[in-house]
Design a protein around this motif. Structure first.
Motif, short mmCIF file in Angstrom:
data_model
loop_
_atom_site.label_atom_id
_atom_site.label_comp_id
_atom_site.label_asym_id
_atom_site.label_seq_id
_atom_site.Cartn_x
_atom_site.Cartn_y
_atom_site.Cartn_z
N GLN A 104 -2.60 0.45 -3.52
CA GLN A 104 -2.38 1.62 -4.58
C GLN A 104 -1.29 2.70 -3.85
O GLN A 104 -1.69 2.98 -2.56
CB GLN A 104 -3.29 2.01 -5.37
N VAL A 105 -0.30 3.14 -4.35
CA VAL A 105 0.28 4.14 -4.01
C VAL A 105 -0.04 5.54 -5.05
O VAL A 105 0.30 5.53 -6.22
CB VAL A 105 1.80 3.89 -4.11
N ASP A 106 -0.66 6.55 -4.36
CA ASP A 106 -1.01 7.62 -5.48
C ASP A 106 -0.10 8.90 -4.94
O ASP A 106 -0.18 9.36 -3.74
CB ASP A 106 -2.62 8.00 -5.26
N ILE A 143 2.36 17.77 -7.28
CA ILE A 143 2.20 17.03 -6.35
C ILE A 143 2.62 17.57 -5.11
O ILE A 143 3.76 17.92 -4.90
CB ILE A 143 3.20 15.58 -6.84
N ASP A 144 1.86 17.34 -4.26
CA ASP A 144 1.94 17.50 -2.59
C ASP A 144 1.54 16.45 -1.70
O ASP A 144 1.62 17.09 -0.50
CB ASP A 144 1.39 19.05 -2.54
N THR A 145 0.82 15.68 -2.02
CA THR A 145 0.17 14.54 -1.35
C THR A 145 0.64 13.21 -1.74
O THR A 145 0.54 12.96 -2.85
CB THR A 145 -1.38 14.90 -1.13
N LEU A 146 0.72 12.47 -0.51
CA LEU A 146 1.06 10.89 -0.86
C LEU A 146 -0.12 10.24 -0.34
O LEU A 146 -0.57 10.45 0.78
CB LEU A 146 2.23 10.52 -0.15
N GLY A 147 -0.79 9.24 -1.14
CA GLY A 147 -1.93 8.43 -0.65
C GLY A 147 -1.51 6.93 -0.68
O GLY A 147 -0.94 6.73 -1.74
N ILE A 148 -1.89 6.17 0.12
CA ILE A 148 -1.49 4.77 -0.01
C ILE A 148 -2.91 4.10 0.58
O ILE A 148 -3.27 4.38 1.60
CB ILE A 148 -0.50 4.26 0.91
N TYR A 149 -3.33 3.20 -0.44
CA TYR A 149 -4.62 2.69 0.19
C TYR A 149 -4.90 1.27 -0.16
O TYR A 149 -3.75 0.85 -1.21
CB TYR A 149 -5.73 3.17 -0.91
N GLY A 150 -5.79 0.39 0.20
CA GLY A 150 -6.30 -0.98 -0.18
C GLY A 150 -5.24 -1.96 0.95
O GLY A 150 -5.13 -1.68 2.04
N THR A 151 -5.17 -3.25 0.32
CA THR A 151 -4.88 -4.08 1.43
C THR A 151 -3.32 -4.31 1.64
O THR A 151 -2.72 -5.03 0.64
CB THR A 151 -5.51 -5.58 1.03
#
Length: 317
Positions: free
Chosen positions: A47-49, A135-143
């Motif tokens: 995911q990209v948050d 929005i001030d932060t980018l999160g990338i999680y997972g495989t």
């Protein structure tokens, strides 16, 4: 000026996942986030948050959650998290990601929505539920393996003033009224300098949600010949090209690798004239070529645009 995926700012290379990083500038209409990476063979989901802060407890709001899933049904789930509660899911079943294949995600921030393309192809729209200014932060999680994350903070997109530069409008009723947000159709203009090798026309607009199609004509004003007729048709997904010479239409050209338009989407179409023909790119991706049938390029001096679009800006140089 143009949708450019080359001169990105603040590029982060090979970030470790999970990645959580601050976005250095405010996201405005016209900002782009470009994420390049590779899907591993054992992927379940990633995911990209786009987040409002990086707090874990309580969990920061997520304005835009973009979540490709590879188990059971291949799909992309989009959602918004507010006060630790998920809203309703918007699910896209056309899956542009493949295991063991590279990808490029381009998230474009528009005034009222996000627009996402994967590998140069329009993928989905997501209406804002939280204002993108938060929005001030980018999160990338997972495989997932990420090679680079870059930003473009240009914000000349969808400004309040619709404009035509390098052209003289001939349907005068909408000229320079302050605050007009799109140009009225049919749009007719004279090119301030006529067509020839190296000349460029850029059209920025938004396809209406119920659009059947639209047309762009480059014409010779004296003879009324249409040197280049571009006619994207959404129902049949055909990007039709033709010429109207000496009172008759020629043979339609329809072949294209991928139909670049979709209802509701924002587009920047670049028409570039070279010695042999016209080249057309949409949202930074080359789309079609059209060999010159009308040879007297210097007499092409008119542009007409009509159909089911909101026309935001036209430029020529």
């Amino acid at each position: 000026m143009m949708l450019s995926l080359n001169n990105l700012q603040n590029v982060i290379y090979n970030p470790r996942i999970p990645y959580v990083g601050t976005i250095s500038e405010q996201l405005r209409p016209g900002s782009l986030i470009v994420i390049r990476g590779h899907v591993p063979s054992d992927v379940d989901r990633f995911q990209v948050d786009l987040q409002c802060g990086s707090s874990v407890k309580p969990r920061a709001d997520v304005a835009f959650h973009f979540n490709p899933r590879f188990k059971r049904s291949n799909c992309i789930v989009c959602n918004t998290l507010t006060n630790e509660k998920w809203g309703w899911e918007e699910i896209t079943y056309e899956m542009p990601f493949q295991k063991e294949k590279s990808f490029e995600i381009v998230v474009m921030v528009l005034k009222d929505k996000f627009q996402v393309a994967v590998n140069g192809k329009h993928t989905l729209l997501y209406a804002h539920r939280i204002s993108p200014e938060k929005i001030d932060t980018l999160g990338i999680y997972g495989t997932v393996n990420i090679h680079s994350v870059g930003f473009s903070f240009s914000s000349d997109l969808q400004g309040a003033q619709a404009s035509a530069l390098g052209l003289t409008e001939l349907n005068q009723e909408n000229v320079q009224k302050p605050g007009i947000s799109h140009l009225s159709l049919p749009f007719k203009a004279r090119l301030n300098s006529s067509m020839g090798p190296g000349r460029t026309v850029v059209i920025k607009g938004e396809v209406k949600t119920d659009a059947k199609g639209f047309s762009v004509d480059l014409m010779a004003g004296k003879s009324k010949d249409i040197a280049l007729h571009l006619n994207p048709r959404l129902k049949t997904q055909a990007f039709v090209r033709n010429s109207f010479l000496q009172g008759a239409w020629g043979e339609e050209e329809r072949s294209s690798t991928c139909f670049p338009f979709s209802p509701g989407m924002y587009f920047e179409m670049i028409i570039y004239c070279d010695v042999r023909g016209f080249k057309v790119a949409v949202n930074g991706v080359h789309s079609v070529e059209y060999k010159h049938r009308f040879q007297d390029l210097g007499s092409i001096d008119m542009l007409e645009i009509d159909g089911h679009i909101h026309l935001l800006e036209v430029r020529s140089w």
